[in-house]
Design an enzyme around this catalytic site. Sequence first.
Site, PDB file in Angstrom:
ATOM      1  N   ASP A  51       1.030  -1.488   0.157  1.00 54.83           N
ATOM      2  CA  ASP A  51       0.177  -0.206   0.112  1.00 54.83           C
ATOM      3  C   ASP A  51       0.782   1.509  -0.058  1.00 54.83           C
ATOM      4  O   ASP A  51       0.966   1.876   1.088  1.00 54.83           O
ATOM      5  CB  ASP A  51      -1.100  -0.252   1.170  1.00 54.83           C
ATOM      6  CG  ASP A  51      -1.938   1.132   1.057  1.00 54.83           C
ATOM      7  OD1 ASP A  51      -1.909   2.048   0.464  1.00 54.83           O
ATOM      8  OD2 ASP A  51      -3.112   0.640   2.253  1.00 54.83           O
ATOM      9  N   GLU A  52       0.601   1.915  -0.690  1.00 54.71           N
ATOM     10  CA  GLU A  52       1.772   2.908  -0.674  1.00 54.71           C
ATOM     11  C   GLU A  52       1.283   3.937  -0.515  1.00 54.71           C
ATOM     12  O   GLU A  52       1.983   4.862  -0.487  1.00 54.71           O
ATOM     13  CB  GLU A  52       1.521   3.775  -2.506  1.00 54.71           C
ATOM     14  CG  GLU A  52       0.637   3.859  -3.435  1.00 54.71           C
ATOM     15  CD  GLU A  52       0.817   4.096  -5.236  1.00 54.71           C
ATOM     16  OE1 GLU A  52       2.614   3.720  -5.276  1.00 54.71           O
ATOM     17  OE2 GLU A  52       0.586   4.251  -5.860  1.00 54.71           O
ATOM     18  N   ASP A  78       4.454  -7.092  -2.559  1.00 56.86           N
ATOM     19  CA  ASP A  78       3.836  -7.424  -2.043  1.00 56.86           C
ATOM     20  C   ASP A  78       4.281  -9.144  -2.056  1.00 56.86           C
ATOM     21  O   ASP A  78       4.969 -10.177  -3.043  1.00 56.86           O
ATOM     22  CB  ASP A  78       2.978  -8.174  -2.874  1.00 56.86           C
ATOM     23  CG  ASP A  78       1.396  -8.909  -2.087  1.00 56.86           C
ATOM     24  OD1 ASP A  78       1.291 -10.281  -1.377  1.00 56.86           O
ATOM     25  OD2 ASP A  78       0.176  -8.583  -3.318  1.00 56.86           O
ATOM     26  N   SER A 141       2.352 -15.232  13.782  1.00 65.16           N
ATOM     27  CA  SER A 141       1.112 -15.830  13.840  1.00 65.16           C
ATOM     28  C   SER A 141       0.203 -15.700  14.592  1.00 65.16           C
ATOM     29  O   SER A 141      -0.316 -14.398  14.775  1.00 65.16           O
ATOM     30  CB  SER A 141       1.440 -17.094  14.191  1.00 65.16           C
ATOM     31  OG  SER A 141       0.060 -18.983  13.997  1.00 65.16           O
ATOM     32  N   LYS A 144      -5.444 -18.224  16.344  1.00 69.22           N
ATOM     33  CA  LYS A 144      -6.447 -18.850  15.776  1.00 69.22           C
ATOM     34  C   LYS A 144      -5.966 -20.060  14.523  1.00 69.22           C
ATOM     35  O   LYS A 144      -6.232 -21.008  14.669  1.00 69.22           O
ATOM     36  CB  LYS A 144      -7.654 -17.910  15.168  1.00 69.22           C
ATOM     37  CG  LYS A 144      -8.119 -17.788  15.643  1.00 69.22           C
ATOM     38  CD  LYS A 144      -8.528 -16.068  14.878  1.00 69.22           C
ATOM     39  CE  LYS A 144      -9.220 -14.656  15.090  1.00 69.22           C
ATOM     40  NZ  LYS A 144      -8.427 -14.223  16.465  1.00 69.22           N
ATOM     41  N   ASN A 184      -6.308 -11.533  20.571  1.00 67.76           N
ATOM     42  CA  ASN A 184      -6.512 -10.006  19.392  1.00 67.76           C
ATOM     43  C   ASN A 184      -5.794  -8.616  20.536  1.00 67.76           C
ATOM     44  O   ASN A 184      -5.278  -8.766  21.247  1.00 67.76           O
ATOM     45  CB  ASN A 184      -8.153  -9.975  20.311  1.00 67.76           C
ATOM     46  CG  ASN A 184      -8.483 -10.898  19.952  1.00 67.76           C
ATOM     47  OD1 ASN A 184      -9.325 -11.176  19.444  1.00 67.76           O
ATOM     48  ND2 ASN A 184      -8.828 -11.843  21.101  1.00 67.76           N
ATOM     49  N   GLY A 187      -7.565  -2.741  19.355  1.00 67.64           N
ATOM     50  CA  GLY A 187      -7.587  -1.600  18.906  1.00 67.64           C
ATOM     51  C   GLY A 187      -6.586  -1.765  17.536  1.00 67.64           C
ATOM     52  O   GLY A 187      -6.480  -0.772  16.854  1.00 67.64           O
ATOM     53  N   SER A 188      -6.158  -3.138  17.333  1.00 67.03           N
ATOM     54  CA  SER A 188      -6.164  -3.553  15.798  1.00 67.03           C
ATOM     55  C   SER A 188      -6.656  -3.021  14.568  1.00 67.03           C
ATOM     56  O   SER A 188      -8.423  -2.751  15.244  1.00 67.03           O
ATOM     57  CB  SER A 188      -4.941  -4.518  15.819  1.00 67.03           C
ATOM     58  OG  SER A 188      -5.992  -5.615  16.379  1.00 67.03           O
ATOM     59  N   VAL A 192     -11.937  -5.938  18.027  1.00 61.83           N
ATOM     60  CA  VAL A 192     -13.682  -6.789  17.983  1.00 61.83           C
ATOM     61  C   VAL A 192     -13.852  -5.308  18.432  1.00 61.83           C
ATOM     62  O   VAL A 192     -15.566  -4.916  18.974  1.00 61.83           O
ATOM     63  CB  VAL A 192     -13.268  -7.801  18.876  1.00 61.83           C
ATOM     64  CG1 VAL A 192     -13.138  -8.043  20.529  1.00 61.83           C
ATOM     65  CG2 VAL A 192     -15.089  -8.224  18.978  1.00 61.83           C
TER      66      VAL A 192
END
Length: 249
Positions: A51-52, A78, A141, A144, A184, A187-188, A192
């Site tokens: 993402d430039e 990528d 990782s 999950k 989790n 705030g990422s 959730v």
Amino acid sequence: MVERRTGDTGMSVWDGATVLLTGGTGWFGRAFTKYALERLPIRSLRIYSRDEHKQHAMRQVRSDTGPKARSITYIVGDIRDKDRLTRAMYGADICVTAAALKRVEGSSSHARELLKTNTLGTANVIDAALDCAVPRTIFLSSDKGLMPTNAYGKSKALAEDLMIEGNSLAGARPIRFSSVRYGNILGSTGSVLDLWRAAVVRGEPLPMTLPEMTRVFMPVQSAVELVVSVADFMQGGEIFCPEMPRARL
């Protein structure tokens, strides 16, 4: 949180290191970049992401405020592109690979995309590290990946296996691959907490899988510190699972 440990020389592997960070403009990548430039004695940092626009945004706010001069390079690419990735990897001492597709909901409807990025993309990272003889690669990782029930978790679990295999492919060469698994990140992107916050604002019930479930949480600073500490004592093939705060819903 594991303690940071140095080798017999008393030096950390971060001392004077050139670091390649894939997914460097994501939530973890931005936090790691801030930490690395301000607190780690690295020589240079390469931000590798597709993402430039996000790279441009990082340039506007990111400066080296650390005690020593460090160079930071932005590379558009990528992890699906092995050739581009190998060029970016050349000369690196440490690779931290955080690039991933991570939306869980509806992941089965784009399972092939998860496979291409999270699994085959990780295989490209491993191959590039082997070709460029990068001493240490750390894969981010997810919890999950343990007994996975969705395409996202399965893609991460297989990527962990590929990281373990990488140590066998390295043979006697001093090239190591390890994984870090956590839950989790508070705030990422896609957290959730954002979903719940929006529900509260609208006066709606909090959406959840089951009221009886337990969630684990981790501040992004702790996630960064875990990766930093792991690099100093990883032997290759480990899946590091930190003890995280837990809450019953």
